[in-house]
Structures are given as structure tokens and as C-alpha cells.
Write a protein that holds these residues in place. Structure first.
Motif, PDB file in Angstrom:
ATOM      1  N   GLY A 199       1.040  -1.556   0.411  1.00  0.00           N
ATOM      2  CA  GLY A 199       0.176  -0.116   0.298  1.00  0.00           C
ATOM      3  C   GLY A 199       0.854   1.335  -0.147  1.00  0.00           C
ATOM      4  O   GLY A 199       0.047   2.277  -0.209  1.00  0.00           O
ATOM      5  N   ARG A 200       1.637   1.619  -0.375  1.00  0.00           N
ATOM      6  CA  ARG A 200       3.021   2.631   0.365  1.00  0.00           C
ATOM      7  C   ARG A 200       3.914   2.774  -1.597  1.00  0.00           C
ATOM      8  O   ARG A 200       4.010   1.827  -1.708  1.00  0.00           O
ATOM      9  CB  ARG A 200       4.169   2.175   0.758  1.00  0.00           C
ATOM     10  CG  ARG A 200       4.215   2.142   2.935  1.00  0.00           C
ATOM     11  CD  ARG A 200       4.902   2.065   3.366  1.00  0.00           C
ATOM     12  NE  ARG A 200       5.586   0.498   3.529  1.00  0.00           N
ATOM     13  CZ  ARG A 200       6.641   0.597   4.372  1.00  0.00           C
ATOM     14  NH1 ARG A 200       8.136   1.312   4.847  1.00  0.00           N
ATOM     15  NH2 ARG A 200       6.817  -1.254   4.271  1.00  0.00           N
ATOM     16  N   MET A 201       3.698   3.812  -1.517  1.00  0.00           N
ATOM     17  CA  MET A 201       4.462   3.814  -3.079  1.00  0.00           C
ATOM     18  C   MET A 201       5.995   3.329  -2.748  1.00  0.00           C
ATOM     19  O   MET A 201       6.765   3.496  -1.789  1.00  0.00           O
ATOM     20  CB  MET A 201       4.248   5.080  -3.540  1.00  0.00           C
ATOM     21  CG  MET A 201       3.190   5.907  -3.504  1.00  0.00           C
ATOM     22  SD  MET A 201       3.371   8.585  -3.601  1.00  0.00           S
ATOM     23  CE  MET A 201       3.710   8.330  -2.400  1.00  0.00           C
ATOM     24  N   ALA A 202       6.033   3.052  -3.857  1.00  0.00           N
ATOM     25  CA  ALA A 202       8.170   2.667  -3.650  1.00  0.00           C
ATOM     26  C   ALA A 202       9.266   3.564  -3.738  1.00  0.00           C
ATOM     27  O   ALA A 202      10.031   3.591  -3.078  1.00  0.00           O
ATOM     28  CB  ALA A 202       7.821   1.628  -6.032  1.00  0.00           C
ATOM     29  N   CYS A 203       8.391   4.469  -4.288  1.00  0.00           N
ATOM     30  CA  CYS A 203       9.531   5.723  -3.795  1.00  0.00           C
ATOM     31  C   CYS A 203       9.525   6.236  -1.954  1.00  0.00           C
ATOM     32  O   CYS A 203      10.511   5.483  -0.927  1.00  0.00           O
ATOM     33  CB  CYS A 203       9.788   7.267  -3.881  1.00  0.00           C
ATOM     34  SG  CYS A 203       7.710   7.514  -4.284  1.00  0.00           S
ATOM     35  N   GLN A 204       8.175   5.230  -1.322  1.00  0.00           N
ATOM     36  CA  GLN A 204       8.319   6.375  -0.222  1.00  0.00           C
ATOM     37  C   GLN A 204       8.798   4.940   0.864  1.00  0.00           C
ATOM     38  O   GLN A 204       9.719   4.894   1.640  1.00  0.00           O
ATOM     39  CB  GLN A 204       6.760   6.006   0.322  1.00  0.00           C
ATOM     40  CG  GLN A 204       6.569   5.929   2.076  1.00  0.00           C
ATOM     41  CD  GLN A 204       5.029   5.768   1.862  1.00  0.00           C
ATOM     42  OE1 GLN A 204       3.903   5.945   1.264  1.00  0.00           O
ATOM     43  NE2 GLN A 204       4.517   5.768   3.685  1.00  0.00           N
ATOM     44  N   ARG A 205       8.830   3.623   0.644  1.00  0.00           N
ATOM     45  CA  ARG A 205       8.760   2.265   0.789  1.00  0.00           C
ATOM     46  C   ARG A 205      10.722   2.631   1.002  1.00  0.00           C
ATOM     47  O   ARG A 205      11.411   1.965   1.404  1.00  0.00           O
ATOM     48  CB  ARG A 205       8.844   1.219   0.437  1.00  0.00           C
ATOM     49  CG  ARG A 205       8.643   0.157   0.787  1.00  0.00           C
ATOM     50  CD  ARG A 205       7.664  -1.383   0.566  1.00  0.00           C
ATOM     51  NE  ARG A 205       7.804  -2.200   0.881  1.00  0.00           N
ATOM     52  CZ  ARG A 205       7.753  -3.587   0.963  1.00  0.00           C
ATOM     53  NH1 ARG A 205       6.075  -3.918   0.274  1.00  0.00           N
ATOM     54  NH2 ARG A 205       7.516  -4.628   1.701  1.00  0.00           N
ATOM     55  N   SER A 206      11.169   2.636  -0.522  1.00  0.00           N
ATOM     56  CA  SER A 206      12.775   2.524  -0.865  1.00  0.00           C
ATOM     57  C   SER A 206      13.389   3.459   0.435  1.00  0.00           C
ATOM     58  O   SER A 206      14.361   3.105   1.141  1.00  0.00           O
ATOM     59  CB  SER A 206      12.665   3.403  -2.027  1.00  0.00           C
ATOM     60  OG  SER A 206      14.001   3.233  -2.524  1.00  0.00           O
ATOM     61  N   GLN A 207      12.692   5.047   0.774  1.00  0.00           N
ATOM     62  CA  GLN A 207      13.547   5.750   1.775  1.00  0.00           C
ATOM     63  C   GLN A 207      13.304   5.180   2.649  1.00  0.00           C
ATOM     64  O   GLN A 207      14.265   5.021   3.459  1.00  0.00           O
ATOM     65  CB  GLN A 207      12.950   7.123   2.081  1.00  0.00           C
ATOM     66  CG  GLN A 207      12.682   7.904   0.208  1.00  0.00           C
ATOM     67  CD  GLN A 207      11.953   9.146  -0.206  1.00  0.00           C
ATOM     68  OE1 GLN A 207      11.939   9.627   1.215  1.00  0.00           O
ATOM     69  NE2 GLN A 207      12.281   9.844  -0.349  1.00  0.00           N
ATOM     70  N   GLU A 208      12.135   4.405   3.364  1.00  0.00           N
ATOM     71  CA  GLU A 208      12.117   4.296   4.831  1.00  0.00           C
ATOM     72  C   GLU A 208      12.299   3.254   5.165  1.00  0.00           C
ATOM     73  O   GLU A 208      13.122   2.332   6.663  1.00  0.00           O
ATOM     74  CB  GLU A 208      10.209   3.876   5.043  1.00  0.00           C
ATOM     75  CG  GLU A 208       9.849   4.831   4.688  1.00  0.00           C
ATOM     76  CD  GLU A 208       7.862   5.355   5.113  1.00  0.00           C
ATOM     77  OE1 GLU A 208       7.128   6.055   5.184  1.00  0.00           O
ATOM     78  OE2 GLU A 208       7.452   3.979   5.378  1.00  0.00           O
ATOM     79  N   GLU A 209      12.693   2.193   3.974  1.00  0.00           N
ATOM     80  CA  GLU A 209      13.252   0.796   4.185  1.00  0.00           C
ATOM     81  C   GLU A 209      14.827   1.358   3.737  1.00  0.00           C
ATOM     82  O   GLU A 209      15.703  -0.332   4.525  1.00  0.00           O
ATOM     83  CB  GLU A 209      12.957  -0.385   3.749  1.00  0.00           C
ATOM     84  CG  GLU A 209      11.402  -0.459   4.196  1.00  0.00           C
ATOM     85  CD  GLU A 209      10.587  -1.625   3.409  1.00  0.00           C
ATOM     86  OE1 GLU A 209      10.871  -2.081   2.678  1.00  0.00           O
ATOM     87  OE2 GLU A 209       9.489  -2.340   4.302  1.00  0.00           O
ATOM     88  N   GLY A 210      15.454   1.993   3.492  1.00  0.00           N
ATOM     89  CA  GLY A 210      16.860   2.000   2.634  1.00  0.00           C
ATOM     90  C   GLY A 210      17.184   0.945   1.387  1.00  0.00           C
ATOM     91  O   GLY A 210      17.527   0.136   1.801  1.00  0.00           O
ATOM     92  N   GLN A 211      16.117   0.818   0.896  1.00  0.00           N
ATOM     93  CA  GLN A 211      16.352  -0.595   0.017  1.00  0.00           C
ATOM     94  C   GLN A 211      16.784   0.342  -1.686  1.00  0.00           C
ATOM     95  O   GLN A 211      15.700   0.959  -2.381  1.00  0.00           O
ATOM     96  CB  GLN A 211      15.507  -1.467  -0.682  1.00  0.00           C
ATOM     97  CG  GLN A 211      14.858  -2.195   0.879  1.00  0.00           C
ATOM     98  CD  GLN A 211      15.886  -3.191   0.684  1.00  0.00           C
ATOM     99  OE1 GLN A 211      16.667  -3.154  -0.044  1.00  0.00           O
ATOM    100  NE2 GLN A 211      16.145  -3.937   1.843  1.00  0.00           N
ATOM    101  N   ALA A 212      17.776   0.877  -2.048  1.00  0.00           N
ATOM    102  CA  ALA A 212      17.933   1.153  -2.986  1.00  0.00           C
ATOM    103  C   ALA A 212      17.258  -0.210  -4.778  1.00  0.00           C
ATOM    104  O   ALA A 212      17.132  -1.161  -3.791  1.00  0.00           O
ATOM    105  CB  ALA A 212      19.698   0.904  -3.883  1.00  0.00           C
ATOM    106  N   ASN A 213      17.033   0.511  -5.563  1.00  0.00           N
ATOM    107  CA  ASN A 213      16.925  -0.673  -7.142  1.00  0.00           C
ATOM    108  C   ASN A 213      15.279  -1.530  -6.473  1.00  0.00           C
ATOM    109  O   ASN A 213      15.355  -2.261  -6.582  1.00  0.00           O
ATOM    110  CB  ASN A 213      17.524  -1.602  -7.509  1.00  0.00           C
ATOM    111  CG  ASN A 213      18.692  -0.866  -8.567  1.00  0.00           C
ATOM    112  OD1 ASN A 213      18.932   0.616  -8.935  1.00  0.00           O
ATOM    113  ND2 ASN A 213      20.065  -0.744  -8.073  1.00  0.00           N
TER     114      ASN A 213
END
Length: 505
Positions: free
Chosen positions: A352-366
Motif C-alpha cells: 500500500g505504500r509507494m515504491a519511493c516511500q518504501r525505498s526511503q523508509e527501508e533504505g532499499q535501493a533498486n
């Protein structure tokens, strides 16, 4: 309570497509049926049409000729409403107008015996309001068939405030004896189906308006990943945008402008333009002779993929793992928080989160998110979105992995919940609210959506399959992203999560 005996005479008022269909159903079940319509000759014409339609079924080998003859012999046209006086059940299927229907019910109450049940095939009017003012409102009930009545299995048995339990049970049993799948529901706006179904259309309409993908791609994902028979755009084109918009607007008004049911400005624009769908030759798609059916967007890539790493459980998407193995790709499994690593790419099921939000919150690149599928072991398409900064190489690796599994990949803009997940979560949420408010039981709600709209799975059963905590998390994230009451999670969903229970325990 027992079903009405086949000795009971059935009357149907209104010889349009729905009334004629109901009359056919009752006659096929063994009842003598009288069909009445104020328009001279309409009832007789409807019976002739039923005879011809059954004749085609005989020619196709789908119906015994003797059954056709017996069914038609049980049908007769009435010249006057007084001919219905000895009926055991009268079903009205006339114009959807409260005052007109109430006048008819008042007339029938004076005409028929005290034991006669008066049923309305209304799809939107309050059964409570229809019965108000009658001397015996307890014998008035909704008997909502779906079009075409001889084919569609569902019948919503709608109890108004005064409807007796005996009346509702009798009609429920009678519908079952007629070969239908009846469900009990209270007289609330939209009953079960027209209420719970609103998010199916609303989420695709919103996604289109936001430029998430085009109609063909969104429809393909709902079919090929979600296993729905049609996507929202082809379905509303089939229904007619004037009809579908009117139902949404009616439910929205009836619930005092609750934003969960907010109509779409994009659909209103189609109605205003006269682009009503198939019947007008144009809706979201064109239907003229030269029109080409648009194709869904698909990504292509051919990067070498020989191995991938699965960290922890992918939840409902675990079925994808066996499919990857079957494609000859080595799968390394280790502990983790539900991620799939393919080369440089990190793949996760949307929450339910945007990929950009989740990437920032979880520190996941790519980071690349995949959408929900009803059955990952057999889905032929999946929706993808990715966070800004994701390399083209990482995306290619994921697309290539899916291609080796014979799964088409369709790219969506970075949107909360993608399309299948957000739609199913919202359907389950609305179904949960309907159950919370005693509109119907969980079992009846799921049956109604499957039998009435051919859903691949009842929304509440689907939520159980996904996992209620995951559904709740999706809705909370959708509400956080949009900041709207539209996505507020149902209290019943929250209660089940807190209790560790399911809708169908």
C-alpha cells in the motif's frame, strides 16, 4: 420456513426483460405464472419471446423439448390486474419509482389474500419505504434478481424494517427451490452487491485519472492477475456508463456523501458526452466496425537470470517461488523480511505504500514492487512499479525473471497499492463494513459477490487468504498516502486483526 409449493400461483407484474425473465424462472420451476403489464399485448409478446428463446436452447441441445413445452404452457398473459387476485406470490418488476411502486403495492394489498407475499424486484429502493403505509407491511419483501434472471444465480432477499422473518425465509427457500443462490440482506442502500462492488470501479477510475496506466493495461491486470472476468473499463462499457454512474451517485447520496462512494468525474464526463459504452458505440473503448482493441502495455527484457535469493516469506506471493524454480532458476532461501533479490533488484509485494516511500523508509535501493495476484502459480501477468533511482538494469532483471516464468510484466506509475491489491483491499473493506452493520453475513456477502458478479473469490475470503494484517496495513498505508476517509479501515477488520481471527473462522 418451507418454500412455496409449486401449487402456489405466481404473478409477475412488468413484462420487460427482467419481469419476463423472472416469469420464466418461476415457470421452469413448476409454477403456474401469470404475467401482467399495463401495455396492451406486452405480456403476450413477452411469453412468445420466452418460447422462441427456449426453442433456440432446444435446437442447441441444451433443453429438452418437453420441458420447453411444459414451461410455456405454465405461462399466461393477464388482461387485468384483477386476474392476479388468487396468487400466492406477486413479484413486481415495474419502473424504479418509489411512488409508482407504492401505489401498486397498495392496490395489490387490497386485491390479494392476506397470505399472499408481495415482493419487489427493486435494485435500489428501500423496501422499508415501499411497505410503509400498508396495513400488512410484514408481507412485503425484496426479491432482487440479476439480469438476465434465467441465467444469473443470485437473488438478494431484502428485508425491510417490518418484513417478517417468516416471509423472508419463505422467499429465500423459494428462490433456492427455483435453482437460485439466495442471500439474506437488510434494506440498506445498494443492499449487498451494489454497495460492496463500488470500489471495483472506483479504484480503476482513480488510477486512470491519476495516469497510473491506460485502460487496456489496467483491465488486463484485473483479468490476468486478479482473475476477474473483466476489468472495470470493459465492464462499465458493457453495463452502460449512464447506469453505472447513476448507481454510484445513488449510493453516494444515500450514505450522506460518504467519500467511500464518491462518483468519478471522469465517468460523469463520459455520461455528459453521451459516450455510454457499447450501446452508444463508444465509452472507454470504441466499438465501431473499424475500432481496434487496444493492447495492454508490456515490458520486454532478456537479461540472463540464473539465480535469485528469497529472504523470508513473500506471504501470499509465495506461490511465485515454486514457479521460479520450475523455470529452471536456482532459488536460494534465507531468513529475512519478505524480499526477493534478483541481481541488483530488490523485489517486494506491495503493502500500500509507494515504491519511493518504501525505498526511503527501508533504505532499499533498486526497489521494485509487484502487485497482488489471485494465484501466483498461474497468473499470466503482474503489475510492477519502481522507486525513483532504480536502474534500468535492475528493472530488466526482474522483467526477465518473470518472462522466464511466462509472466508478462506491465509497468504502473509509482502509486499506492498498485491496482489489484488496492482494489481487493477496498472490496474487502467495504464487505467488512457491510458485515459490521448487519447488512449480511460474511458467508452471504461473499456468495452474493461471486454469484451476482462472478468474482473469482468472495472479498472476505480473499482477505482471509491474503492475511487480515496485510489487508489492514495496505488500507492504513493507502489512507496515509491520500489523507482521505475513503480508505479508512473497517472496525470489523481491525477487530479481527486484534483478535487474531478471520472473517470465515
Amino acid at each position: 420456513m418451507r418454500a412455496l409449493s409449486t401449487e402456489a400461483k405466481i404473478a409477475v407484474i412488468g413484462a420487460g426483460a427482467m419481469g419476463a425473465g423472472i416469469a420464466q424462472v418461476a415457470a421452469q420451476a413448476g409454477h403456474s405464472v401469470t404475467l401482467y403489464d399495463m401495455r396492451d399485448g406486452s405480456a403476450a409478446q413477452a411469453i412468445d419471446a420466452i418460447d422462441r428463446q427456449l426453442g433456440k436452447r432446444v435446437e442447441a441441445g441444451k433443453l429438452d423439448a418437453d420441458k420447453r413445452t411444459a414451461t410455456v404452457a405454465r405461462l399466461k398473459a393477464a388482461d387485468s390486474i384483477e386476474s392476479l387476485a388468487d396468487s400466492g406470490l406477486v413479484i413486481e418488476a415495474i419502473v424504479e419509482d418509489l411512488d409508482v411502486k407504492r401505489r401498486l403495492l397498495t392496490q395489490l394489498e387490497a386485491l390479494c389474500s392476506a397470505e399472499c407475499i408481495l415482493a419487489s424486484n427493486t435494485s435500489s429502493l428501500s423496501v422499508t419505504a415501499l411497505a410503509a403505509g400498508l396495513q400488512h407491511p410484514e408481507r412485503v419483501v425484496g426479491m432482487h434478481f440479476f439480469n438476465p434472471a434465467p441465467v444469473m444465480a443470485l437473488v438478494e432477499v431484502v428485508s425491510g424494517l417490518a418484513t417478517s422473518r417468516a416471509t423472508a425465509r419463505c422467499i429465500h427457500s423459494t428462490a433456492a427451490a427455483w435453482g437460485k443462490k439466495p442471500v439474506h440482506t437488510r434494506s440498506t442502500p445498494g443492499f449487498i452487491v451494489n454497495r460492496v462492488a463500488r470500489p471495483f470501479y472506483a479504484e480503476s477510475l482513480r488510477a486512470l485519472q491519476e495516469g497510473v496506466a491506460d485502460c487496456a493495461t489496467l483491465d488486463a491486470l484485473m483479468r490476468d492477475a486478479g482473475a476477474f472476468r473483466m476489468g472495470a473499463f470493459e465492464l462499465t462499457d458493457l453495463i452502460g456508463h449512464d447506469v453505472n454512474y447513476a448507481v454510484t451517485y445513488s449510493v453516494f447520496n444515500a450514505y450522506y456523501n460518504d467519500m467511500r462512494f464518491q462518483p468519478s468525474l471522469m465517468q460523469k464526463e463520459l455520461v455528459d458526452a453521451g459516450h455510454l459504452g457499447r450501446k452508444s458505440g463508444q465509452g472507454f473503448y470504441r466499438y465501431d466496425a473499424d475500432a481496434e482493441k487496444p493492447r495492454a502495455d508490456e515490458l520486454s527484457a532478456d537479461s540472463p537470470v540464473e539465480t535469485c535469493v528469497v529472504e523470508g516469506s513473500l506471504g501470499v506471493a509465495d506461490g511465485l517461488i515454486e514457479r521460479i524454480k520450475a523455470a529452471g532458476i536456482t532459488v536460494i532461501q534465507r531468513d529475512g523480511r519478505g524480499l526477493l533479490r534478483v541481481g541488483d533488484a530488490v523485489v517486494a509485494l506491495s503493502d500500500g505504500r509507494m515504491a519511493c516511500q518504501r525505498s526511503q523508509e527501508e533504505g532499499q535501493a533498486n526497489l521494485i514492487l509487484i502487485d497482488l495476484a489471485k494465484d501466483y502459480a498461474n497468473a499470466s501477468r503482474l503489475g510492477l512499479s519502481y522507486a525513483k533511482g532504480t536502474s534500468s538494469e535492475a528493472l530488466d532483471q526482474v522483467v526477465s525473471l518473470l518472462a522466464k516464468c511466462e509472466i508478462k510484466a506491465s509497468l504502473l506509475a509509482d502509486t499506492p497499492g498498485l491496482i489489484v491489491l488496492r482494489t481487493v483491499a477496498m472490496l474487502a473493506n467495504e464487505a467488512a463494513d457491510a458485515a459490521l452493520h448487519n447488512v449480511g453475513s460474511a458467508a452471504d456477502i461473499d456468495l452474493a459477490m461471486c454469484a451476482g458478479l462472478n468474482y473469482p473469490l468472495g472479498p472476505l475470503a480473499w482477505a482471509d487468504q491474503i492475511g487480515l494484517p496485510a489487508v489492514l496495513k495496505t488500507l492504513i498505508n493507502l489512507q496515509g498516502a491520500y489523507g482521505e476517509e475513503r480508505y479508512r479501515p473497517s472496525l470489523l477488520l481491525r477487530r479481527h486483526v486484534a483478535q487474531g481471527s478471520r472473517f470465515h473462522d
